[in-house]
Design an enzyme around this catalytic site. Structure first.
Site, short mmCIF file in Angstrom:
data_model
loop_
_atom_site.label_atom_id
_atom_site.label_comp_id
_atom_site.label_asym_id
_atom_site.label_seq_id
_atom_site.Cartn_x
_atom_site.Cartn_y
_atom_site.Cartn_z
N CYS A 282 1.05 -1.00 0.05
CA CYS A 282 0.05 -0.30 0.16
C CYS A 282 0.90 1.72 -0.10
CB CYS A 282 -1.04 0.15 0.90
SG CYS A 282 -1.73 -1.23 1.33
C1 UDX Z 1 -0.75 -0.16 5.62
C2 UDX Z 1 -2.33 0.39 6.03
O1 UDX Z 1 -1.54 0.91 7.51
C3 UDX Z 1 -3.53 0.07 5.69
O2 UDX Z 1 -4.11 1.24 7.13
C4 UDX Z 1 -3.26 0.49 4.76
O3 UDX Z 1 -5.00 -0.06 4.42
C5 UDX Z 1 -2.52 -0.75 3.97
O4 UDX Z 1 -1.26 0.32 4.16
P1 UDX Z 1 0.30 -2.21 6.14
O5 UDX Z 1 0.91 -2.77 4.43
O6 UDX Z 1 -0.11 -3.77 6.44
O7 UDX Z 1 -0.68 -1.51 6.17
O8 UDX Z 1 1.90 -2.49 7.08
P2 UDX Z 1 1.67 -1.03 8.45
O9 UDX Z 1 1.67 -2.39 9.39
O10 UDX Z 1 0.81 -0.39 7.69
O11 UDX Z 1 3.21 -1.03 8.05
C6 UDX Z 1 3.90 -0.72 6.69
C7 UDX Z 1 4.93 -0.54 6.39
O12 UDX Z 1 5.85 0.56 7.39
C8 UDX Z 1 5.74 -1.91 7.01
O13 UDX Z 1 7.20 -2.25 6.37
C9 UDX Z 1 6.96 -0.79 8.50
O14 UDX Z 1 7.97 -2.11 8.90
C10 UDX Z 1 6.81 0.04 8.60
N1 UDX Z 1 6.71 1.18 9.51
C11 UDX Z 1 5.98 0.94 10.21
C12 UDX Z 1 8.02 1.65 10.17
O15 UDX Z 1 8.73 1.66 9.39
N2 UDX Z 1 7.79 3.15 11.14
C13 UDX Z 1 6.13 3.05 11.84
O16 UDX Z 1 6.58 3.69 12.89
C14 UDX Z 1 5.25 2.34 11.33
#
Ligand code: UDX
Length: 431
Positions: free
Chosen positions: A265
């Protein structure tokens, strides 16, 4: 109510199973016969916590799958489009699958006697529901929107690995409809979900989804930029962000610096919004920077490694974590990919381990070693890079001692350096 769900990927499978759990009659439609028979046997085509339990419980009762659009449309009142919207070659969104699904849906609606509502759940750039989906349904059904059929946009905010829980306990539900009748029918589906519904038009609903993801991605890139500056200053950025996050106007969430964001996403959605903005002659410099920081961030891992081991040729590097985040087998846009690519370019040998994602990564890299455990991956390695926030990587102290070298670079703030035995040289990416 009776619902059909087009597309059985992460979003479609979870939406179908959760609507079934809410008591609706659900028919999944997929052109892939393998997915159809998998679902009819009670097995989800994707891995998601709690999804198999729901499928086992509802398949054959109020949940079935088919590849027959006509059958599904005849036997339901609402269809959700949950197909993929990949990035096109120019970074913009590729709407060809949404277009194909809309045509099939329109043709099926043509031979149905009653009213039908079409809901777009796929993430699409603002304007798509009304300017692409709606006209295609009109053309292929021979009906007029608002009279012969309804149209709405109902974005998803599901995190992978937590999607079932996020669906059942959302913090927002957005329904963007072309008229009251369509909006009322969509919101009726969520009557047993305890959450306020935001009503708007389809274009605004589409923008809410992009804005939501772009702001979360911006928070992460911001945290990473501050983290990189903190690293140079010898400051622990987590201490900084813990204090900053106490401001009531901010939240402490999504300020965790590390190796950057991946997944299906954030990168795709930010790129699509950039593409849309440029199409309208606006240069979105902030969003461009969000992506630039994210492209450079994983390479910081290799730079830190080279500060300690300048020549990586012939060195064995253990890469722990291949999934784009913990609790998923998804490697899409995983930050491990640019890191492994760079290590290979520099002549290193890569030994890797991931609890769920190795099989998927085998399609990307076929010259690296996929291990069955962290222990195996760490044994005799010159250094270790931690790339994914898997809980099981938190407690590897003894396993680290099996390495030939003693360098551990943490890209996800997983390890407590105080708890490590003294021989390990611990380096945090931003702390
Ligand atoms: C995301 C959105 O959270 C969700 O609402 C949307 O509909 C789809 O995209 P997702 O892709 O499953 O969900 O992952 P998420 O848990 O949000 O994390 C995304 C990425 O960001 C991961 O690679 C994670 O490691 C990274 N991340 C997240 C960080 O590097 N730092 C943070 O503080 C949070």
């Amino acid at each position: 109510m009776r619902i059909s769900i087009i597309g059985s990927g992460y979003v479609g499978s979870v939406t179908a199973a959760c609507f079934a759990a809410l008591g609706h009659e659900v028919i999944c439609i997929d052109i892939d016969e393998k997915k159809v028979s998998q679902i009819n046997d009670g097995y989800p085509p994707v891995w998601e916590e709690g999804l198999e339990d729901l499928m086992q419980k509802h398949v054959g009762k109020n949940l079935i799958a088919t590849s027959d659009y006509e059958y599904a449309v005849q036997n339901t009142d609402i269809s959700f489009i949950c197909v993929g919207t990949p990035s096109g070659n120019d970074g913009g969104i590729d709407l060809s699958i949404v277009g194909a699904a809309s045509k099939s849906l329109g043709s099926a609606i043509a031979s149905k006697s009653g009213y039908h509502v079409v809901v777009v759940k796929s993430t699409v750039v603002p304007g798509t529901t009304e300017d692409v989906v709606l006209p295609l349904i009109e053309e292929y059904s021979g009906r007029i929107a608002g009279e012969g059929f309804g149209v709405a946009m109902n974005p998803e905010f599901l995190r992978e690995g937590r999607a079932v829980d996020d669906f059942m306990n959302p913090d927002k539900i957005v329904v963007g409809a072309i008229d009251e009748r369509s909006g009322a029918l969509v919101s009726e589906l969520y009557r047993d979900v305890d959450c306020e519904i935001t009503y708007t038009n389809p274009k605004t609903a589409e923008m809410i989804k992009y804005t939501n993801n772009s702001l979360l991605a911006t928070k992460i890139s911001f945290a990473n930029e501050i983290g990189n500056i903190c690293k140079k200053l010898g400051i622990d950025t987590y201490e900084v962000m813990n204090a900053v996050g106490k401001d009531f106007r901010l939240s402490p969430n999504f300020l965790n610096s590390g190796a950057g964001f991946g997944g299906s996403c954030f990168p795709k959605d930010v790129r699509a919004l950039i593409g849309k903005a440029k199409e309208m002659d606006y240069y979105p410099s902030l969003l461009e920077s969000v992506m630039e920081v994210n492209e450079l961030q994983p390479l910081q891992m290799v730079e830190l490694l080279q500060e300690k081991i300048p020549d990586l040729s012939g060195k064995t590097i253990s890469v722990l974590g291949l999934a784009f985040k913990g609790n998923t087998d998804d490697i899409r846009e995983s930050r491990s990919i640019p890191v492994i690519k760079k290590l290979l370019e520099l002549g290193a040998e890569v030994k890797t381990y991931d609890p769920l994602a190795s099989e998927n990564m085998e399609n990307v890299f076929d010259t690296i070693t996929y291990c069955e455990s962290s222990v195996e991956s760490l044994r005799d390695a010159d250094a270790c890079l931690i790339m994914t926030e898997w809980d099981e990587f938190r407690d590897l102290d003894e396993a680290f001692s099996l390495m030939k070298g003693n360098l551990v670079i943490d890209g996800r703030h997983l390890i407590d350096p105080e708890a490590l035995s003294t021989e390990i040289e611990y380096v945090g990416i931003c702390w």
